[in-house]
Design a protein around this motif. Structure first.
Motif, mmCIF file in Angstrom:
data_model
loop_
_atom_site.group_PDB
_atom_site.id
_atom_site.type_symbol
_atom_site.label_atom_id
_atom_site.label_comp_id
_atom_site.label_asym_id
_atom_site.label_seq_id
_atom_site.Cartn_x
_atom_site.Cartn_y
_atom_site.Cartn_z
ATOM 1 N N HIS A 38 -6.922 4.908 7.276
ATOM 2 C CA HIS A 38 -6.201 5.356 6.073
ATOM 3 C C HIS A 38 -6.853 4.779 4.818
ATOM 4 O O HIS A 38 -7.672 3.872 4.902
ATOM 5 N N SER B 174 7.894 4.355 3.905
ATOM 6 C CA SER B 174 7.476 5.708 4.267
ATOM 7 C C SER B 174 8.527 6.334 5.181
ATOM 8 O O SER B 174 8.988 5.703 6.127
ATOM 9 N N PRO C 262 8.731 2.449 9.835
ATOM 10 C CA PRO C 262 8.394 3.542 8.922
ATOM 11 C C PRO C 262 8.144 4.832 9.706
ATOM 12 O O PRO C 262 7.808 4.781 10.890
ATOM 13 N N ASP D 220 -5.586 3.125 1.008
ATOM 14 C CA ASP D 220 -4.430 2.624 0.259
ATOM 15 C C ASP D 220 -4.518 3.259 -1.121
ATOM 16 O O ASP D 220 -5.313 2.822 -1.951
ATOM 17 N N TYR E 277 5.431 8.710 1.237
ATOM 18 C CA TYR E 277 5.037 7.321 0.981
ATOM 19 C C TYR E 277 5.444 6.976 -0.430
ATOM 20 O O TYR E 277 5.255 7.781 -1.341
ATOM 21 N N ARG E 278 5.963 5.777 -0.653
ATOM 22 C CA ARG E 278 6.305 5.375 -2.025
ATOM 23 C C ARG E 278 6.566 3.877 -2.105
ATOM 24 O O ARG E 278 6.695 3.201 -1.084
ATOM 25 N N ASP F 26 -1.434 4.693 -2.839
ATOM 26 C CA ASP F 26 -0.106 5.005 -3.362
ATOM 27 C C ASP F 26 0.221 4.181 -4.601
ATOM 28 O O ASP F 26 1.331 4.268 -5.129
ATOM 29 N N TRP G 84 6.510 -1.180 -0.192
ATOM 30 C CA TRP G 84 5.998 0.128 0.275
ATOM 31 C C TRP G 84 6.877 0.606 1.419
ATOM 32 O O TRP G 84 7.173 -0.167 2.341
#
Ligand code: MD6
Ligand code: FE
Length: 209
Positions: free
Chosen positions: A124, A68, A45, A126, A73-74, A128, A66
């Protein structure tokens, strides 16, 4: 399938089950992961905008995965390189989701993270997923990792635990948006893989219930 369970609430909604998967279940899950990676190889990614590569490589199980890259991000239904649908969610992961997540709807994505020795994952959240009410459930295979977790703001002080092979961890409720990351992998701490490194699988509900 799984060993006797101790459940540790590290913070409200941050729950750790050390050794949730016994050795036989870890071997079963590892075989499913290795098989999936033949169909859906690990990809690298990249950070949104800058395109800087992650040190962790990834793949996914389930109807959504997931990804990136420079575009952001998607979640998407297909592998970014092969363009093929992700491999089906293994029954063992569906069972762990039912047992530990408390979510009514099934998981739609299981992100496979691969850590070579030296790989890490920065702090980070989460976030998304469209459905932020469902928990995220993680399962680890292979070498132990130093897992850091804090609060819902980046400046909140953090604590660390060692996530070992077979451990399960849930971020739910007040911890659903807690910052967390992996500082490093402690090589030589597991015999499961027969090589240094670590897999972590994170199961998510993406769509609204
Ligand atoms: C890892 N885990 O253990 C990274 N995310 O390699 C995560 O990013 C994570 O463990 C959400 C919930 C649980 C996790
Ligand atoms: Fe995460």
């Amino acid at each position: 399938m799984s060993a006797p369970q101790q459940r540790l609430e590290l913070a409200p909604g941050c729950i750790w089950w050390p050794g949730y998967l016994d050795r036989a279940a870890q071997e079963t899950l590892l075989a499913e992961v290795e098989a999936a990676l033949v169909e859906a190889p690990l990809f690298t990614p990249r950070m949104p905008r800058t395109g800087q590569p992650f040190s962790v490589r990834m793949s996914n199980f389930g109807p959504l995965g997931w990804v990136s890259d420079e575009a952001g991000y998607r979640y998407q239904s297909f592998h970014p390189d092969t363009r093929k649908p992700w491999p089906a969610m293994p029954a063992l992961l569906e069972a762990a989701w039912r047992a530990l997540s408390g979510a009514a709807a099934p998981a739609e994505a299981a992100l496979i993270n691969w850590y070579d020795p030296g790989a890490k994952m920065g702090l980070h959240q989460d976030r998304d997923e469209q459905d932020l009410t469902a928990p995220v459930l993680s399962l680890s295979l292979g070498d132990t990792a130093l897992f850091r977790y804090g609060g819902t703001e980046r400046r909140t002080p953090t604590k660390s635990i060692r996530l070992a092979s077979g451990d399960a961890l849930v971020l739910a409720g007040p911890s659903r948006l807690a910052f967390h990351g992996i500082d490093r992998i402690l090589t030589g701490t597991s015999t499961l893989l027969g090589r240094p490194g670590r897999f972590n699988l994170t199961l998510r509900r993406v769509s609204p219930p």
